[in-house]
Design a protein around this motif. Structure first.
Motif, PDB file in Angstrom:
ATOM      1  N   LEU A 139       0.823  -1.197   0.000  1.00 33.83           N
ATOM      2  CA  LEU A 139       0.000   0.000   0.000  1.00 33.83           C
ATOM      3  C   LEU A 139       0.865   1.258   0.000  1.00 33.83           C
ATOM      4  O   LEU A 139       1.930   1.299   0.616  1.00 33.83           O
ATOM      5  N   SER A 140       0.388   2.286  -0.672  1.00 29.17           N
ATOM      6  CA  SER A 140       1.112   3.561  -0.715  1.00 29.17           C
ATOM      7  C   SER A 140       0.661   4.448   0.441  1.00 29.17           C
ATOM      8  O   SER A 140      -0.528   4.556   0.725  1.00 29.17           O
ATOM      9  N   TYR A 141       1.618   5.078   1.108  1.00 33.04           N
ATOM     10  CA  TYR A 141       1.281   5.943   2.235  1.00 33.04           C
ATOM     11  C   TYR A 141       1.215   7.409   1.837  1.00 33.04           C
ATOM     12  O   TYR A 141       0.739   8.242   2.593  1.00 33.04           O
ATOM     13  N   GLY A 142       1.721   7.755   0.667  1.00 32.13           N
ATOM     14  CA  GLY A 142       1.659   9.132   0.217  1.00 32.13           C
ATOM     15  C   GLY A 142       0.252   9.486  -0.246  1.00 32.13           C
ATOM     16  O   GLY A 142      -0.477   8.636  -0.743  1.00 32.13           O
ATOM     17  N   TYR A 143      -0.124  10.746  -0.089  1.00 25.93           N
ATOM     18  CA  TYR A 143      -1.452  11.180  -0.526  1.00 25.93           C
ATOM     19  C   TYR A 143      -1.308  12.389  -1.428  1.00 25.93           C
ATOM     20  O   TYR A 143      -0.702  13.384  -1.047  1.00 25.93           O
ATOM     21  N   CYS A 144      -1.850  12.266  -2.643  1.00 30.42           N
ATOM     22  CA  CYS A 144      -1.867  13.387  -3.576  1.00 30.42           C
ATOM     23  C   CYS A 144      -3.315  13.734  -3.880  1.00 30.42           C
ATOM     24  O   CYS A 144      -4.120  12.847  -4.182  1.00 30.42           O
ATOM     25  N   ARG A 145      -3.656  15.001  -3.813  1.00 28.51           N
ATOM     26  CA  ARG A 145      -5.045  15.435  -4.030  1.00 28.51           C
ATOM     27  C   ARG A 145      -5.515  15.129  -5.444  1.00 28.51           C
ATOM     28  O   ARG A 145      -6.714  15.042  -5.707  1.00 28.51           O
ATOM     29  N   ALA A 146      -4.590  14.948  -6.369  1.00 24.58           N
ATOM     30  CA  ALA A 146      -4.959  14.657  -7.753  1.00 24.58           C
ATOM     31  C   ALA A 146      -5.716  13.340  -7.870  1.00 24.58           C
ATOM     32  O   ALA A 146      -6.619  13.209  -8.704  1.00 24.58           O
ATOM     33  N   ASN A 147      -5.373  12.379  -7.044  1.00 22.14           N
ATOM     34  CA  ASN A 147      -6.043  11.075  -7.108  1.00 22.14           C
ATOM     35  C   ASN A 147      -7.533  11.225  -6.835  1.00 22.14           C
ATOM     36  O   ASN A 147      -8.377  10.744  -7.608  1.00 22.14           O
ATOM     37  N   PHE A 148      -7.854  11.904  -5.763  1.00 18.70           N
ATOM     38  CA  PHE A 148      -9.260  12.159  -5.416  1.00 18.70           C
ATOM     39  C   PHE A 148      -9.953  12.931  -6.530  1.00 18.70           C
ATOM     40  O   PHE A 148     -11.080  12.609  -6.929  1.00 18.70           O
ATOM     41  N   ALA A 149      -9.279  13.957  -7.065  1.00 15.59           N
ATOM     42  CA  ALA A 149      -9.884  14.816  -8.081  1.00 15.59           C
ATOM     43  C   ALA A 149     -10.216  14.052  -9.352  1.00 15.59           C
ATOM     44  O   ALA A 149     -11.274  14.256  -9.954  1.00 15.59           O
ATOM     45  N   VAL A 150      -9.323  13.158  -9.777  1.00 14.25           N
ATOM     46  CA  VAL A 150      -9.563  12.394 -11.001  1.00 14.25           C
ATOM     47  C   VAL A 150     -10.721  11.418 -10.812  1.00 14.25           C
ATOM     48  O   VAL A 150     -11.611  11.319 -11.673  1.00 14.25           O
ATOM     49  N   ILE A 151     -10.737  10.702  -9.700  1.00 20.04           N
ATOM     50  CA  ILE A 151     -11.814   9.733  -9.451  1.00 20.04           C
ATOM     51  C   ILE A 151     -13.159  10.439  -9.378  1.00 20.04           C
ATOM     52  O   ILE A 151     -14.158   9.988  -9.960  1.00 20.04           O
ATOM     53  N   GLU A 152     -13.221  11.567  -8.679  1.00 19.70           N
ATOM     54  CA  GLU A 152     -14.475  12.320  -8.594  1.00 19.70           C
ATOM     55  C   GLU A 152     -14.918  12.805  -9.974  1.00 19.70           C
ATOM     56  O   GLU A 152     -16.104  12.770 -10.309  1.00 19.70           O
ATOM     57  N   SER A 153     -13.973  13.233 -10.789  1.00 18.22           N
ATOM     58  CA  SER A 153     -14.304  13.716 -12.129  1.00 18.22           C
ATOM     59  C   SER A 153     -14.881  12.598 -12.983  1.00 18.22           C
ATOM     60  O   SER A 153     -15.834  12.810 -13.745  1.00 18.22           O
ATOM     61  N   ILE A 154     -14.317  11.407 -12.879  1.00 21.42           N
ATOM     62  CA  ILE A 154     -14.827  10.268 -13.649  1.00 21.42           C
ATOM     63  C   ILE A 154     -16.256   9.937 -13.223  1.00 21.42           C
ATOM     64  O   ILE A 154     -17.140   9.707 -14.056  1.00 21.42           O
ATOM     65  N   ILE A 155     -16.496   9.947 -11.909  1.00 18.98           N
ATOM     66  CA  ILE A 155     -17.839   9.662 -11.400  1.00 18.98           C
ATOM     67  C   ILE A 155     -18.821  10.727 -11.884  1.00 18.98           C
ATOM     68  O   ILE A 155     -19.927  10.410 -12.339  1.00 18.98           O
ATOM     69  N   HIS A 156     -18.429  11.984 -11.799  1.00 21.78           N
ATOM     70  CA  HIS A 156     -19.300  13.074 -12.269  1.00 21.78           C
ATOM     71  C   HIS A 156     -19.591  12.935 -13.763  1.00 21.78           C
ATOM     72  O   HIS A 156     -20.711  13.181 -14.218  1.00 21.78           O
TER      73      HIS A 156
END
Length: 214
Positions: A139-156
């Motif tokens: 598992l990756s411990y780093g967090y980048c806000r881009a990950n959340f933004a891309v997933i939300e955009s795909i769902i939208h």
């Protein structure tokens, strides 16, 4: 039941976890689709696909599936818009305990059998029991806000067409504004990355779709 499943995956119960659910079509060709999964304390989980989806039909036919866990936004993007191209066969491998494939490129996957089903007006609820767990990558411990933004955009983006068909123009405009906001965020926090590449591809699909009213 896979003992200690939630602990091994570091997943909290009773939260919607965004996953890729893979199944066989009746002809044993591969299918995979993004889907929210709700895990219970004992490791069992619930999937709620819409009745018109292949995932629903395949779960009814085979009574099993594989839940693939990944943080790679490109996998969510390609499996969301798979009607635009074929899913790469090299991504898949056959299951160990069930008649459902898993994704080789996932960080972890859970094979499961359907215990019972509730069919409602628009969705069904599949209550699943895990039969096998495999951790592929750490598992990756780093967090980048881009990950959340891309997933939300795909769902939208998946909601734009239904809202257009229902005449909900204000909702469509709001979704497009959110996606534009997330695109700017991704360009700022993860320039020249895979995140930005996915966002550009998503924007092109939306632009083409809006020209033809999706």
């Amino acid at each position: 039941m896979v003992k200690g499943l939630l602990q091994k995956l570091r997943i909290k119960p009773n939260q919607i976890i965004e996953t890729i659910v893979s199944t066989y079509n009746p002809d044993r060709t591969f299918n995979a689709a993004p889907m929210g999964v709700i895990f219970k304390k004992d490791g069992s989980f619930i999937i709620k696909p819409f009745l018109q989806t292949k995932t629903y039909k395949n779960l009814q036919f085979w009574r099993c599936c594989t839940v693939n866990l990944t943080t790679n936004p490109e996998i969510f993007f390609i499996t969301t818009f798979k009607n635009s191209w074929s899913l790469p066969k090299k991504w898949f491998k056959h299951g160990k305990t069930i008649k459902a494939p898993s994704l080789r490129i996932a960080d972890a996957f859970i094979e499961a059998k359907v215990r019972r089903v509730k069919v409602r007006e628009k969705k069904a609820e599949f209550f699943c029991k895990p039969t096998y767990l495999e951790l592929v990558n750490s598992l990756s411990y780093g967090y980048c806000r881009a990950n959340f933004a891309v997933i939300e955009s795909i769902i939208h983006a998946t909601r734009v067409k239904p809202f257009l068909l229902e005449g909900k123009k204000e909702e469509v405009e709001w979704l497009l504004k959110l996606i534009s906001h997330y695109q700017n965020l991704v360009s700022r926090v993860a320039p020249k990355s895979n995140y930005e590449k996915v966002m550009k591809r998503l924007t092109r699909i939306l632009e083409r779709g809006l020209k033809t009213k999706l």
